[in-house]
Design a protein around this motif. Sequence first.
Motif, PDB file in Angstrom:
ATOM      1  N   ALA A 138     -33.695  13.480   0.171  1.00 53.43           N
ATOM      2  CA  ALA A 138     -32.582  13.991  -0.627  1.00 53.43           C
ATOM      3  C   ALA A 138     -33.064  14.956  -1.701  1.00 53.43           C
ATOM      4  O   ALA A 138     -32.376  15.925  -2.046  1.00 53.43           O
ATOM      5  N   GLU A 176     -25.346  10.853  -1.369  1.00 52.17           N
ATOM      6  CA  GLU A 176     -25.258  10.733   0.088  1.00 52.17           C
ATOM      7  C   GLU A 176     -26.365   9.847   0.643  1.00 52.17           C
ATOM      8  O   GLU A 176     -26.181   9.177   1.662  1.00 52.17           O
ATOM      9  N   ARG A 227     -26.787  15.110  -3.014  1.00 52.16           N
ATOM     10  CA  ARG A 227     -27.649  14.629  -1.941  1.00 52.16           C
ATOM     11  C   ARG A 227     -28.143  13.211  -2.228  1.00 52.16           C
ATOM     12  O   ARG A 227     -28.290  12.391  -1.309  1.00 52.16           O
ATOM     13  N   GLU A 254     -31.333  21.352   2.969  1.00 58.87           N
ATOM     14  CA  GLU A 254     -29.918  21.670   2.831  1.00 58.87           C
ATOM     15  C   GLU A 254     -29.614  23.001   3.526  1.00 58.87           C
ATOM     16  O   GLU A 254     -30.462  23.900   3.611  1.00 58.87           O
TER      17      GLU A 254
END
Length: 230
Positions: free
Chosen positions: A51, A79, A76, A57
């Motif tokens: 992340a 998530e 992130r 990304e």
Amino acid sequence: MDATRVGDRKALLDSFDSVRREMDASGTMRGMDSFKTRAFDMVASGAVRNALDLKREDPRSRERYKGVEQFLTARRLVEAGVGCVTLSFGGWDTHSENFKTLRRQLPALDVGLANLIQDLHDRGMEKDVVTIMWGEFGRTPKIGDSTADGRGHWPPAMSALIAGGGLKMGQAIGSTNARAEVPKDRPYRVPQVLSTIYHALGIDPGKTFPNGSGRPMYILDDREPVAELL
């Protein structure tokens, strides 16, 4: 970063992998409570590490967050399963150069915050994630209380922005007098905002926990939520 520090970090990363294998083999993981297990899993599995790597990304998304990448990192991390993310952005202690500072920082803050909230909606996470933006206190209503172009600390009134969590959005709750000195109607205090957030997260603010002396303490003494948001 010098070679020694890079080597130290690589050794730490390798140790996570070996520790995980040893704990799985010995059954130690079964002795952890669910929270410790989840926290360890996030680190050992690489979920958090991944992340934090913004290169993973979509480039188009990274372009939208250009200059405010910490908001993308926050999304992130959520998530990846991180339960609470605290994000600090800019410096707002405008005892001097108040207007110059705000003209520089507010547009970037708008971009980061708007992208974060939009992404949470686009990913269907807006009811699961509460976003709150606030500071420690307000700023003096009168310009020049600190310096000719500055604003000092002002505890009597401040504002907070809250989004998501299944709360009722699209509202401006409360107001101050004409000079932004004191609350005029619907004044709320910090514990009431926290109570509302805990409610959205499924945490009962009336629960107790033992302090250092073993005495039970409420999570919040003032547990009245912001009624308009529920």
